[in-house]
Scaffold this motif. Structure first.
Motif, PDB file in Angstrom:
ATOM      1  N   GLY A 259       2.512  16.283   0.890  1.00  0.00           N
ATOM      2  CA  GLY A 259       1.752  17.537   0.711  1.00  0.00           C
ATOM      3  C   GLY A 259       0.942  17.468   2.003  1.00  0.00           C
ATOM      4  O   GLY A 259       1.107  17.134   3.093  1.00  0.00           O
ATOM      5  N   MET A 260      -0.437  18.104   2.032  1.00  0.00           N
ATOM      6  CA  MET A 260      -1.185  18.634   3.132  1.00  0.00           C
ATOM      7  C   MET A 260      -1.755  17.106   3.710  1.00  0.00           C
ATOM      8  O   MET A 260      -1.695  17.183   5.000  1.00  0.00           O
ATOM      9  CB  MET A 260      -2.246  19.257   2.717  1.00  0.00           C
ATOM     10  N   ILE A 261      -1.899  16.161   2.860  1.00  0.00           N
ATOM     11  CA  ILE A 261      -2.652  14.965   3.620  1.00  0.00           C
ATOM     12  C   ILE A 261      -1.378  14.251   4.155  1.00  0.00           C
ATOM     13  O   ILE A 261      -1.282  13.791   5.328  1.00  0.00           O
ATOM     14  CB  ILE A 261      -3.543  14.062   2.663  1.00  0.00           C
ATOM     15  N   GLY A 262      -0.257  14.137   3.254  1.00  0.00           N
ATOM     16  CA  GLY A 262       0.911  13.391   3.573  1.00  0.00           C
ATOM     17  C   GLY A 262       1.478  13.826   5.100  1.00  0.00           C
ATOM     18  O   GLY A 262       1.840  12.972   5.945  1.00  0.00           O
TER      19      GLY A 262
ATOM     20  N   PHE B 243       7.765  10.440   1.457  1.00  0.00           N
ATOM     21  CA  PHE B 243       8.524  10.359   0.114  1.00  0.00           C
ATOM     22  C   PHE B 243       7.637  11.622  -0.853  1.00  0.00           C
ATOM     23  O   PHE B 243       6.603  11.673  -0.788  1.00  0.00           O
ATOM     24  CB  PHE B 243       8.383   9.212  -0.661  1.00  0.00           C
ATOM     25  N   ASP B 244       8.430  12.256  -1.496  1.00  0.00           N
ATOM     26  CA  ASP B 244       7.887  13.313  -2.366  1.00  0.00           C
ATOM     27  C   ASP B 244       8.727  13.634  -3.523  1.00  0.00           C
ATOM     28  O   ASP B 244      10.151  13.418  -3.374  1.00  0.00           O
ATOM     29  CB  ASP B 244       7.575  14.678  -1.922  1.00  0.00           C
ATOM     30  N   VAL B 245       8.635  13.892  -4.720  1.00  0.00           N
ATOM     31  CA  VAL B 245       9.191  14.461  -5.666  1.00  0.00           C
ATOM     32  C   VAL B 245       9.689  15.640  -5.489  1.00  0.00           C
ATOM     33  O   VAL B 245      10.590  16.240  -6.200  1.00  0.00           O
ATOM     34  CB  VAL B 245       8.444  14.213  -7.074  1.00  0.00           C
TER      35      VAL B 245
ATOM     36  N   VAL C 147      -0.691   6.343  -0.144  1.00  0.00           N
ATOM     37  CA  VAL C 147      -0.425   7.159  -1.262  1.00  0.00           C
ATOM     38  C   VAL C 147      -1.285   8.275  -1.564  1.00  0.00           C
ATOM     39  O   VAL C 147      -2.350   8.255  -1.620  1.00  0.00           O
ATOM     40  CB  VAL C 147      -0.448   6.168  -2.751  1.00  0.00           C
ATOM     41  N   THR C 148      -0.802   9.632  -1.595  1.00  0.00           N
ATOM     42  CA  THR C 148      -1.494  10.679  -2.000  1.00  0.00           C
ATOM     43  C   THR C 148      -0.761  11.455  -2.921  1.00  0.00           C
ATOM     44  O   THR C 148      -0.980  12.766  -3.350  1.00  0.00           O
ATOM     45  CB  THR C 148      -1.456  11.672  -0.655  1.00  0.00           C
ATOM     46  N   ALA C 149       0.008  10.894  -3.712  1.00  0.00           N
ATOM     47  CA  ALA C 149       0.930  11.627  -4.463  1.00  0.00           C
ATOM     48  C   ALA C 149      -0.075  12.070  -5.839  1.00  0.00           C
ATOM     49  O   ALA C 149      -0.773  11.231  -6.240  1.00  0.00           O
ATOM     50  CB  ALA C 149       2.023  10.601  -5.378  1.00  0.00           C
ATOM     51  N   GLY C 150       0.268  13.187  -6.099  1.00  0.00           N
ATOM     52  CA  GLY C 150      -0.548  13.634  -7.502  1.00  0.00           C
ATOM     53  C   GLY C 150      -0.586  15.001  -7.602  1.00  0.00           C
ATOM     54  O   GLY C 150      -0.167  15.929  -6.587  1.00  0.00           O
ATOM     55  N   VAL C 151      -1.472  15.495  -8.483  1.00  0.00           N
ATOM     56  CA  VAL C 151      -1.772  16.861  -8.674  1.00  0.00           C
ATOM     57  C   VAL C 151      -3.249  16.904  -8.547  1.00  0.00           C
ATOM     58  O   VAL C 151      -4.011  16.212  -9.004  1.00  0.00           O
ATOM     59  CB  VAL C 151      -1.593  17.387  -9.882  1.00  0.00           C
TER      60      VAL C 151
ATOM     61  N   CYS D  26      -4.597   3.881  -1.056  1.00  0.00           N
ATOM     62  CA  CYS D  26      -4.625   4.977  -2.302  1.00  0.00           C
ATOM     63  C   CYS D  26      -5.532   5.875  -1.814  1.00  0.00           C
ATOM     64  O   CYS D  26      -6.732   5.611  -1.418  1.00  0.00           O
ATOM     65  CB  CYS D  26      -4.844   4.535  -3.470  1.00  0.00           C
ATOM     66  N   ILE D  27      -5.145   7.298  -1.742  1.00  0.00           N
ATOM     67  CA  ILE D  27      -6.079   8.177  -1.524  1.00  0.00           C
ATOM     68  C   ILE D  27      -6.306   9.202  -2.941  1.00  0.00           C
ATOM     69  O   ILE D  27      -7.263  10.019  -2.713  1.00  0.00           O
ATOM     70  CB  ILE D  27      -5.532   9.224  -0.438  1.00  0.00           C
ATOM     71  N   THR D  28      -5.127   9.421  -3.577  1.00  0.00           N
ATOM     72  CA  THR D  28      -5.057  10.068  -4.656  1.00  0.00           C
ATOM     73  C   THR D  28      -6.498  10.146  -5.668  1.00  0.00           C
ATOM     74  O   THR D  28      -6.945   9.045  -5.806  1.00  0.00           O
ATOM     75  CB  THR D  28      -3.928   9.938  -5.569  1.00  0.00           C
ATOM     76  N   ASN D  29      -6.975  11.081  -5.870  1.00  0.00           N
ATOM     77  CA  ASN D  29      -8.165  11.418  -6.812  1.00  0.00           C
ATOM     78  C   ASN D  29      -7.646  11.230  -8.242  1.00  0.00           C
ATOM     79  O   ASN D  29      -6.707  11.658  -8.619  1.00  0.00           O
ATOM     80  CB  ASN D  29      -8.958  12.557  -6.569  1.00  0.00           C
ATOM     81  N   PRO D  30      -8.874  11.142  -9.214  1.00  0.00           N
ATOM     82  CA  PRO D  30     -10.068  10.386  -8.902  1.00  0.00           C
ATOM     83  C   PRO D  30      -9.745   8.841  -8.260  1.00  0.00           C
ATOM     84  O   PRO D  30      -9.441   8.169  -8.958  1.00  0.00           O
ATOM     85  CB  PRO D  30     -10.591  10.304 -10.205  1.00  0.00           C
TER      86      PRO D  30
ATOM     87  N   GLY E 148      -8.576   1.504  -1.632  1.00  0.00           N
ATOM     88  CA  GLY E 148      -8.748   3.067  -1.650  1.00  0.00           C
ATOM     89  C   GLY E 148      -9.500   3.816  -0.411  1.00  0.00           C
ATOM     90  O   GLY E 148     -10.451   2.836   0.228  1.00  0.00           O
ATOM     91  N   MET E 149      -8.974   4.548   0.037  1.00  0.00           N
ATOM     92  CA  MET E 149      -9.500   5.389   1.118  1.00  0.00           C
ATOM     93  C   MET E 149     -10.794   6.240   0.600  1.00  0.00           C
ATOM     94  O   MET E 149     -10.240   7.507  -0.314  1.00  0.00           O
ATOM     95  CB  MET E 149      -8.651   6.036   1.984  1.00  0.00           C
ATOM     96  N   ALA E 150     -12.076   6.112   0.831  1.00  0.00           N
ATOM     97  CA  ALA E 150     -12.867   7.300   0.356  1.00  0.00           C
ATOM     98  C   ALA E 150     -14.092   7.021   1.597  1.00  0.00           C
ATOM     99  O   ALA E 150     -14.773   7.955   2.161  1.00  0.00           O
ATOM    100  CB  ALA E 150     -13.535   7.216  -0.891  1.00  0.00           C
TER     101      ALA E 150
ATOM    102  N   VAL F 230     -14.451   5.813   4.435  1.00  0.00           N
ATOM    103  CA  VAL F 230     -14.224   6.031   6.025  1.00  0.00           C
ATOM    104  C   VAL F 230     -14.383   7.486   5.885  1.00  0.00           C
ATOM    105  O   VAL F 230     -15.239   7.722   6.945  1.00  0.00           O
ATOM    106  CB  VAL F 230     -12.991   5.658   6.192  1.00  0.00           C
ATOM    107  N   LEU F 231     -14.113   8.508   5.251  1.00  0.00           N
ATOM    108  CA  LEU F 231     -14.302   9.917   5.089  1.00  0.00           C
ATOM    109  C   LEU F 231     -15.421  10.232   4.697  1.00  0.00           C
ATOM    110  O   LEU F 231     -16.304  10.930   5.539  1.00  0.00           O
ATOM    111  CB  LEU F 231     -13.153  10.467   4.048  1.00  0.00           C
ATOM    112  N   ASP F 232     -16.040   9.521   3.606  1.00  0.00           N
ATOM    113  CA  ASP F 232     -17.486  10.082   3.447  1.00  0.00           C
ATOM    114  C   ASP F 232     -18.392   9.772   4.645  1.00  0.00           C
ATOM    115  O   ASP F 232     -19.414  10.426   4.857  1.00  0.00           O
ATOM    116  CB  ASP F 232     -17.890   9.303   2.167  1.00  0.00           C
TER     117      ASP F 232
ATOM    118  N   GLY G 238     -18.927   4.752  -5.618  1.00  0.00           N
ATOM    119  CA  GLY G 238     -17.692   5.378  -6.016  1.00  0.00           C
ATOM    120  C   GLY G 238     -17.552   6.744  -5.076  1.00  0.00           C
ATOM    121  O   GLY G 238     -18.289   7.165  -4.319  1.00  0.00           O
ATOM    122  N   HIS G 239     -16.351   7.277  -5.127  1.00  0.00           N
ATOM    123  CA  HIS G 239     -16.113   8.702  -4.238  1.00  0.00           C
ATOM    124  C   HIS G 239     -16.201   9.631  -5.267  1.00  0.00           C
ATOM    125  O   HIS G 239     -15.611   9.955  -6.283  1.00  0.00           O
ATOM    126  CB  HIS G 239     -14.391   8.762  -3.827  1.00  0.00           C
ATOM    127  N   GLY G 240     -17.380  10.387  -4.949  1.00  0.00           N
ATOM    128  CA  GLY G 240     -17.659  11.378  -5.805  1.00  0.00           C
ATOM    129  C   GLY G 240     -19.281  11.768  -5.728  1.00  0.00           C
ATOM    130  O   GLY G 240     -19.822  11.298  -4.655  1.00  0.00           O
TER     131      GLY G 240
END
Ligand code: TXD
Length: 319
Positions: A12-15, A33-35, A77-81, A118-122, A143-145, A147-149, A175-177
């Motif tokens: 997706g966007m990050i991928g 890779f994506d579905v 990994v950024t897969a998810g909704v 892993c990047i997918t939330n939560p 998990g990546m959070a 570095v961004l925060d 935690g990321h949040g």
């Protein structure tokens, strides 16, 4: 030496941004890779056609088959909704847990030696679940959070002090949040801690408190502006920094969601802490001394992650 292979699970966007960065930095051959059908192939082809212009020389492949990630050195990994209006947190958790199960099994089968980011939330729950489903060693799944925060915090601090972002270092733990913990004592301009800069009259406590609050809601601020999605440039760059630390054995000290085994009084939980990343994956966890307020905030953060894991285990009792 064979070229390295970077598998991006979720295109997706990050991928897509990860693919562009990985290719232009020539980290290795890239598999998207994506579905979703067609989309990963389309992005791979588009990016490959940027190669002759930009001058990068790597192979790019889009796919719907896990077979193609075979032997990957790094999987991001950024897969998810994403959470949509009307969707509860548990709905989102349920959907993305299923995604982590499929991704974890794919990695276990085809890339069990990979360093997995892993990047997918939560985030803190998904990285834990991905580790469980993949069965990979804990030191190879992060998990990546942080570095961004921390990058968001650094950007705001650099603006406030009117100095180059290059001279600003900062730490965001937990935690990321909403419960993330920006630690001002360990945040500096060329080594001068933020509390000293306040004493020097470069800023005020109120302004720094406002920056801390803005950092905490940094993701939400961007979602509100974009309206159709969440941040992707800075998240992708952050994950690439972690991948490079691993691939080049850089021993970078980066805040990442890592599995704690007693550090900070926490066991068997993924939480954002400073870690050394090198060829051995997470090689060391730095246990910095937190002041009473930061420790209290860290504990709140840990409790929020624990709550998420309880919810995950309810949804999927195999965990
Ligand atoms: O700091 C952080 N960790 C984050 C996390 C910062 C920003 C965004 N963060 C989260 O990253 C966000 O909440 C999402 O959970 C992920 C990915 O964000 P992105 O913006 O890239 O989302 P997209 O564009 O919706 O891409 C997700 C892709 C999409 O193409 C789906 O078709 C695909 O995931 N998808 C799957 N791929 C593989 N396998 C399965 N099962 C699957 N399901 C969906």
């Amino acid at each position: 030496m064979a070229r390295k292979k970077i598998a991006l699970i979720g295109a997706g966007m990050i991928g897509g941004t990860l693919a562009h960065l990985a290719a232009s930095k020539e980290l290795g051959d890239v598999v998207l890779f994506d579905v979703a059908e067609g989309m990963p192939e389309g992005k791979a082809l588009d990016l490959a056609q940027a190669g002759p212009v930009e001058g990068f020389d790597v192979k790019l492949k889009g796919t719907n088959s896990y077979k193609d990630i075979k032997g990957a050195d790094v999987c991001i990994v950024t897969a998810g909704v994403a959470r949509k209006p009307g969707m509860s947190r548990d709905d989102l958790l349920g959907i993305n847990l299923k995604v982590m199960k499929a991704v974890g099994e794919g990695i276990k089968k085809y890339a069990p030696k990979a360093f997995v980011i892993c990047i997918t939330n939560p985030l803190d729950a998904m990285v834990w679940a991905l580790r469980e489903f993949s069965g990979l060693p804990h030191n190879m799944v992060v998990g990546m959070a942080g570095v961004l925060d921390s990058a968001r915090f650094r950007h705001f601090l650099a603006e406030e002090f009117n100095v180059s972002v290059r001279d600003v270092t900062a730490f965001v733990l937990g935690g990321h949040g909403d419960t993330m913990v920006p630690v001002i004592e360990y945040s500096t301009v060329a080594g001068i801690p933020v509390p000293d800069l306040i004493k020097m009259g470069w800023s005020t406590k109120e302004k720094i408190d406002a920056i801390v609050a803005r950092t905490r809601s940094g993701g939400g601020e961007i979602v509100a502006l974009l309206k159709t999605g969440s941040a992707y440039y800075a998240p992708a760059t952050s994950a690439i920094e972690m991948a490079q630390a691993y691939l080049n054995d850089q021993k970078r000290l980066l805040p990442c969601a890592a599995n704690l085994t007693g550090q900070y009084g926490v066991k068997n939980l993924y939480v954002g802490v400073p870690v050394v990343i090198g060829a051995g994956g997470v090689e060391r966890i730095a246990e910095i001394k937190l002041n009473a307020k930061a420790q209290k905030n860290f504990n709140v953060s840990v409790d929020a992650v624990k709550e998420l894991l309880v919810a995950c285990k309810k949804i999927d009792p195999s965990l």
